[in-house]
Design a protein around this motif. Structure first.
Motif, PDB file in Angstrom:
ATOM      1  N   PHE A  55       0.873  -1.504  -0.187  1.00  0.00           N
ATOM      2  CA  PHE A  55       0.418  -0.244  -0.050  1.00  0.00           C
ATOM      3  C   PHE A  55       0.907   0.869  -0.174  1.00  0.00           C
ATOM      4  CE2 PHE A  55      -2.144   3.459   2.204  1.00  0.00           C
ATOM      5  CZ  PHE A  55      -3.341   3.483   1.622  1.00  0.00           C
ATOM      6  N   ARG A  56       1.700   1.470   1.104  1.00  0.00           N
ATOM      7  CA  ARG A  56       2.802   2.373   0.682  1.00  0.00           C
ATOM      8  C   ARG A  56       3.284   2.719  -0.264  1.00  0.00           C
ATOM      9  NH1 ARG A  56       7.870   0.634   3.290  1.00  0.00           N
ATOM     10  NH2 ARG A  56       8.081  -0.511   1.718  1.00  0.00           N
ATOM     11  N   ASP A  57       4.418   1.997  -0.808  1.00  0.00           N
ATOM     12  CA  ASP A  57       4.538   1.913  -1.850  1.00  0.00           C
ATOM     13  C   ASP A  57       3.599   1.847  -3.400  1.00  0.00           C
ATOM     14  OD1 ASP A  57       6.867   1.138  -1.018  1.00  0.00           O
ATOM     15  OD2 ASP A  57       6.858  -1.509  -1.559  1.00  0.00           O
ATOM     16  N   THR A  67       4.414   9.383 -10.242  1.00  0.00           N
ATOM     17  CA  THR A  67       3.875   9.387 -11.204  1.00  0.00           C
ATOM     18  C   THR A  67       3.102  11.070 -11.581  1.00  0.00           C
ATOM     19  OG1 THR A  67       3.075   7.203 -11.847  1.00  0.00           O
ATOM     20  CG2 THR A  67       2.536   8.569 -13.395  1.00  0.00           C
ATOM     21  N   ARG A  68       2.434  11.143 -11.006  1.00  0.00           N
ATOM     22  CA  ARG A  68       1.864  13.024 -10.933  1.00  0.00           C
ATOM     23  C   ARG A  68       2.767  13.966 -10.990  1.00  0.00           C
ATOM     24  NH1 ARG A  68      -3.353  13.019 -10.804  1.00  0.00           N
ATOM     25  NH2 ARG A  68      -4.517  11.215  -9.817  1.00  0.00           N
ATOM     26  N   LYS A  95      15.842   6.516 -18.795  1.00  0.00           N
ATOM     27  CA  LYS A  95      15.638   5.006 -18.119  1.00  0.00           C
ATOM     28  C   LYS A  95      15.965   4.773 -16.968  1.00  0.00           C
ATOM     29  CE  LYS A  95      15.854   3.108 -22.695  1.00  0.00           C
ATOM     30  NZ  LYS A  95      16.770   1.687 -23.466  1.00  0.00           N
ATOM     31  N   ASN A  96      15.464   4.799 -15.742  1.00  0.00           N
ATOM     32  CA  ASN A  96      15.974   4.291 -14.570  1.00  0.00           C
ATOM     33  C   ASN A  96      16.228   5.759 -13.914  1.00  0.00           C
ATOM     34  OD1 ASN A  96      14.716   1.979 -14.157  1.00  0.00           O
ATOM     35  ND2 ASN A  96      16.683   1.173 -15.756  1.00  0.00           N
ATOM     36  N   TYR A  97      15.519   6.482 -13.788  1.00  0.00           N
ATOM     37  CA  TYR A  97      16.124   7.617 -12.834  1.00  0.00           C
ATOM     38  C   TYR A  97      15.258   7.901 -12.257  1.00  0.00           C
ATOM     39  CZ  TYR A  97      15.971  13.086 -12.760  1.00  0.00           C
ATOM     40  OH  TYR A  97      16.679  14.361 -12.857  1.00  0.00           O
ATOM     41  N   ALA A  98      16.284   8.709 -11.063  1.00  0.00           N
ATOM     42  CA  ALA A  98      15.939   8.273  -9.924  1.00  0.00           C
ATOM     43  C   ALA A  98      14.999   9.364  -9.809  1.00  0.00           C
ATOM     44  CB  ALA A  98      17.090   8.525  -8.562  1.00  0.00           C
ATOM     45  N   ILE A  99      14.052   9.650  -8.834  1.00  0.00           N
ATOM     46  CA  ILE A  99      12.555  10.555  -8.709  1.00  0.00           C
ATOM     47  C   ILE A  99      12.039  10.766  -7.044  1.00  0.00           C
ATOM     48  CG2 ILE A  99      11.294   9.449 -10.218  1.00  0.00           C
ATOM     49  CD1 ILE A  99       9.498  11.986 -10.459  1.00  0.00           C
ATOM     50  N   GLY A 100      12.594  10.695  -5.930  1.00  0.00           N
ATOM     51  CA  GLY A 100      12.251  10.375  -4.563  1.00  0.00           C
ATOM     52  C   GLY A 100      12.585   8.299  -4.466  1.00  0.00           C
ATOM     53  N   VAL A 105       6.512   4.630 -13.113  1.00  0.00           N
ATOM     54  CA  VAL A 105       7.735   4.879 -11.851  1.00  0.00           C
ATOM     55  C   VAL A 105       7.734   3.513 -11.225  1.00  0.00           C
ATOM     56  CG1 VAL A 105       7.677   5.710  -9.673  1.00  0.00           C
ATOM     57  CG2 VAL A 105       7.296   7.468 -11.622  1.00  0.00           C
ATOM     58  N   THR A 106       8.462   2.952 -10.319  1.00  0.00           N
ATOM     59  CA  THR A 106       8.294   1.568  -9.951  1.00  0.00           C
ATOM     60  C   THR A 106       9.286   2.376  -8.346  1.00  0.00           C
ATOM     61  OG1 THR A 106       8.778   0.248 -12.148  1.00  0.00           O
ATOM     62  CG2 THR A 106      10.036  -0.558 -10.428  1.00  0.00           C
ATOM     63  N   VAL A 107       8.491   1.671  -7.236  1.00  0.00           N
ATOM     64  CA  VAL A 107       8.832   1.255  -6.058  1.00  0.00           C
ATOM     65  C   VAL A 107       9.007   0.820  -6.147  1.00  0.00           C
ATOM     66  CG1 VAL A 107       8.492   2.898  -3.858  1.00  0.00           C
ATOM     67  CG2 VAL A 107       7.887   4.064  -5.659  1.00  0.00           C
ATOM     68  N   ASN A 108      10.252  -0.229  -5.607  1.00  0.00           N
ATOM     69  CA  ASN A 108      10.640  -1.673  -5.506  1.00  0.00           C
ATOM     70  C   ASN A 108       9.768  -2.434  -6.369  1.00  0.00           C
ATOM     71  OD1 ASN A 108      11.553  -1.560  -2.971  1.00  0.00           O
ATOM     72  ND2 ASN A 108      10.248  -0.601  -1.583  1.00  0.00           N
ATOM     73  N   ASP A 109       9.257  -3.467  -6.141  1.00  0.00           N
ATOM     74  CA  ASP A 109       8.361  -3.694  -6.846  1.00  0.00           C
ATOM     75  C   ASP A 109       7.001  -3.634  -7.598  1.00  0.00           C
ATOM     76  OD1 ASP A 109       9.979  -5.942  -6.508  1.00  0.00           O
ATOM     77  OD2 ASP A 109       8.737  -7.002  -4.422  1.00  0.00           O
TER      78      ASP A 109
END
Length: 314
Positions: A42-44, A52-53, A89-94, A284-288
């Motif tokens: 839920f957190r991710d 994403t916004r 590609k795979n740019y760090a955001i938060g 946007v990917t956060v963990n899984d």
């Protein structure tokens, strides 16, 4: 003997209690882990949605950066070598990573041009011929253009191979033609003859933005197939020659394409070398957890800004 039995029973009871306690502890541990994973998911999910916004705003910033570069250099064109055209590609955001691709929407054929009556009958016939040529090049029945026109025009008189509300009212469930421009490509599924396979085939080459139509095709970003819709004289070889000479910084530069020189002079009002409408596909990917979005951005050079015309979170 009774004492030995008592000791045996006590041992069995102790083992039983230990087994029950072990089972309870294991069940409690499993439940705690499930709740932790659910809370983490839920957190991710929440983080990915918010990021994403934020990524949409990052896409706006990229378009603004490109616009400022154009103003500094005095070269006002949009092409495949611009900042916005470079994939991310795979740019760090938060706490996550962003993958994104911005595309020029005016490098595609705008289906909503068929709903626009500006320019009179001659201009409208030219738009219809271009749409049918695109479908032919994609090996799609060009008669589908008639159904597309009927879906968007204001009357209830069907084109030769089209369909108006009378046809759609006979379906189950029944519905009526929209009699307005397409708000999105997803609406094509409602139109007679447009199967999921056909929609998937034409989608890379068509757009519905700007929704009022009328934007000139950007020859710097258009696919060779889309370039061929400009005129029957623009053959595959001519289109490929145009692509090889990109980017063009002015319309006049297209005159150096010998095979297009004479054709281009008669079509100058139909094409351009810059754009105001862009689409951004974001993930946007956060963990899984991965969240995706698709946005339409309109850039305004006069205001040094871009606005979100359409946003769909997937």
């Amino acid at each position: 003997m009774p004492r030995a039995d008592e000791r045996g029973v006590a041992l069995l009871l102790a083992l039983l209690v230990l087994t029950i306690l072990t089972a309870l502890i294991l069940e409690f541990d499993a439940e705690a882990r499930r709740e932790y994973r659910a809370a983490a998911a839920f957190r991710d999910d929440y983080k990915a949605g918010m990021l994403t916004r934020a990524a949409v705003q990052a896409a706006r910033a990229i378009l603004l950066q490109d616009l400022l570069r154009e103003k500094m250099t005095g070269q006002k064109y949009d092409g495949p070598t611009d900042i916005w055209a470079m994939p991310i590609k795979n740019y760090a955001i938060g706490d996550g990573f962003l993958t994104a691709q911005i595309q020029d929407e005016t490098g595609k054929f705008n289906l909503n041009d068929l709903a626009s009556t500006s320019g009179g009958d001659i201009a409208q016939k030219k738009k219809i011929l271009r749409a049918k040529r695109l479908f032919e090049l994609l090996r799609v029945n060009p008669n589908l253009v008639d159904a597309l026109i009927d879906w968007m025009d204001q009357d209830e008189v069907p084109q030769p191979a089209g369909a108006e509300s009378l046809y759609y009212q006979s379906l189950r469930p029944p519905y009526r033609t929209a009699n307005s421009p397409l708000p999105g490509l997803g609406d094509l599924r409602l139109i007679k003859g447009f199967t999921p396979e056909i929609i998937e085939l034409i989608s890379p080459y068509v757009t519905v933005f700007p929704q009022e139509g009328g934007a000139s095709m950007n020859v710097n970003t258009a696919d060779p197939i889309v370039l061929q819709t400009l005129d029957p004289s623009v053959t595959q070889s001519v289109a490929l020659e145009i692509v090889q000479g990109r980017p063009y910084k002015t319309k006049v530069e297209l005159d150096r394409v010998a095979s297009f020189q004479e054709i281009g002079r008669t079509l100058r009002s139909d094409y351009d070398i810059k754009s105001d409408y862009f689409s951004a596909r974001l993930a946007v990917t956060v963990n899984d957890t991965t969240k995706t979005a698709w946005a339409i951005l309109k850039r305004d050079a006069a205001k040094n800004d871009s606005t979100v015309e359409y946003l769909r979170l997937l």
